[in-house]
Design a protein around this motif. Structure first.
Motif, PDB file in Angstrom:
ATOM      1  N   LYS A 153      16.045  38.582   8.523  1.00 14.74           N
ATOM      2  CA  LYS A 153      17.112  37.618   8.829  1.00 14.74           C
ATOM      3  C   LYS A 153      18.479  38.316   8.827  1.00 14.74           C
ATOM      4  CE  LYS A 153      14.643  33.607   6.960  1.00 14.74           C
ATOM      5  NZ  LYS A 153      14.660  32.498   5.978  1.00 14.74           N
ATOM      6  N   GLN A 154      19.299  37.868   9.773  1.00 12.54           N
ATOM      7  CA  GLN A 154      20.673  38.336   9.894  1.00 12.54           C
ATOM      8  C   GLN A 154      21.572  37.121   9.995  1.00 12.54           C
ATOM      9  OE1 GLN A 154      21.514  41.377   9.548  1.00 12.54           O
ATOM     10  NE2 GLN A 154      23.642  41.509  10.246  1.00 12.54           N
ATOM     11  N   ARG A 155      22.473  36.940   9.011  1.00 17.47           N
ATOM     12  CA  ARG A 155      23.347  35.762   8.914  1.00 17.47           C
ATOM     13  C   ARG A 155      22.504  34.476   8.830  1.00 17.47           C
ATOM     14  NH1 ARG A 155      25.986  39.090  12.598  1.00 17.47           N
ATOM     15  NH2 ARG A 155      28.051  39.823  11.897  1.00 17.47           N
ATOM     16  N   GLY A 156      21.370  34.582   8.142  1.00 22.06           N
ATOM     17  CA  GLY A 156      20.526  33.418   7.915  1.00 22.06           C
ATOM     18  C   GLY A 156      19.613  33.067   9.063  1.00 22.06           C
ATOM     19  N   ARG A 157      19.644  33.837  10.148  1.00 21.50           N
ATOM     20  CA  ARG A 157      18.821  33.540  11.307  1.00 21.50           C
ATOM     21  C   ARG A 157      17.757  34.616  11.467  1.00 21.50           C
ATOM     22  NH1 ARG A 157      22.426  32.558  16.496  1.00 21.50           N
ATOM     23  NH2 ARG A 157      20.295  32.212  17.282  1.00 21.50           N
TER      24      ARG A 157
END
Length: 224
Positions: free
Chosen positions: A205-209
């Motif tokens: 995940k990157q920035r919650g995505r």
């Protein structure tokens, strides 16, 4: 016939006395000549106090000569130029402005522009790394159950570590499995087979995505 002198008329007997008397007179005359002081008969002149015309001497200390002053600088002549236009209009400023205490100035918040992420972009480093089912201990159990030692590598006594690289998709599936460093003897192909058939991982995940993430893992082959 020789004439005889009378004893009274014989002066030879008194010659010593006359000699001493003459010497005494001569010495006395000499002493008198040395002791005699001659005085000038001229009238003495009273000179009194002699006045001189010399000025009193003053000790003047030696001083350094100052440098000559610089030449005067010619100042430019400033000619006053009258204004071409005279502004006669008066500007009235009204400071009597009613400011209410209830007036609230809203704070301006500048929001950051959203970061556009491409759907096919693959990240090498993410905030949350992908994780296999059961964590790394679950991954080691999966390899011990499914990994088979190749017969060729066993015969040749080949053992070592194969570095495998692959991509974990946003849904957790694994694709693009390849060998980054192999040892041969069929071990490289066996490592690719085991990783390709692995169950789905938890995506990175990157920035919650969820994003696609590239992973590198070692698979060790050791003869028992």
């Amino acid at each position: 016939m020789e004439a005889k002198k009378t004893p009274k008329a014989d002066l030879t007997k008194k010659s010593g006395m006359f000699l001493n008397l003459g010497l005494a007179i001569a010495v006395g005359a000499t002493l008198a000549a040395f002791e005699w002081k001659s005085f000038d008969d001229g009238a003495l002149k009273d000179l009194g106090q002699v006045t001189d015309n010399f000025e009193e001497l003053i000790d003047i200390p030696i001083t350094e000569q100052p440098p000559p002053p610089p030449p005067p600088v010619e100042q430019p002549i400033i000619e006053e130029i009258p204004d071409e236009v005279e502004i006669e209009e008066k500007i009235e400023v009204n400071f009597d402005v009613d400011v209410k205490e209830e007036t609230v100035i809203k704070e301006v918040v500048i929001a950051e522009a959203p970061v556009e992420e491409k759907a096919d972009e693959i990240f090498d480093v993410v905030e949350t790394q992908p994780n296999p089912p059961g964590g790394m201990s679950g991954w080691n159990q999966y390899l011990s159950k499914n990994l088979k030692y190749p017969t060729q590598a066993r015969r040749m006594g080949i053992e070592g570590t194969v570095i495998v690289v692959f991509v974990v998709n946003t849904d957790g599936s694994i694709q693009d499995v390849d060998v980054l460093r192999g040892i041969g003897g069929g071990c490289d192909e066996e490592a690719i087979r085991v990783v390709s058939n692995a169950p789905k991982w938890e995506p990175g995940k990157q920035r919650g995505r969820p994003v696609r993430t590239r992973m590198r893992l070692p698979i060790r082959f050791k003869l028992s």
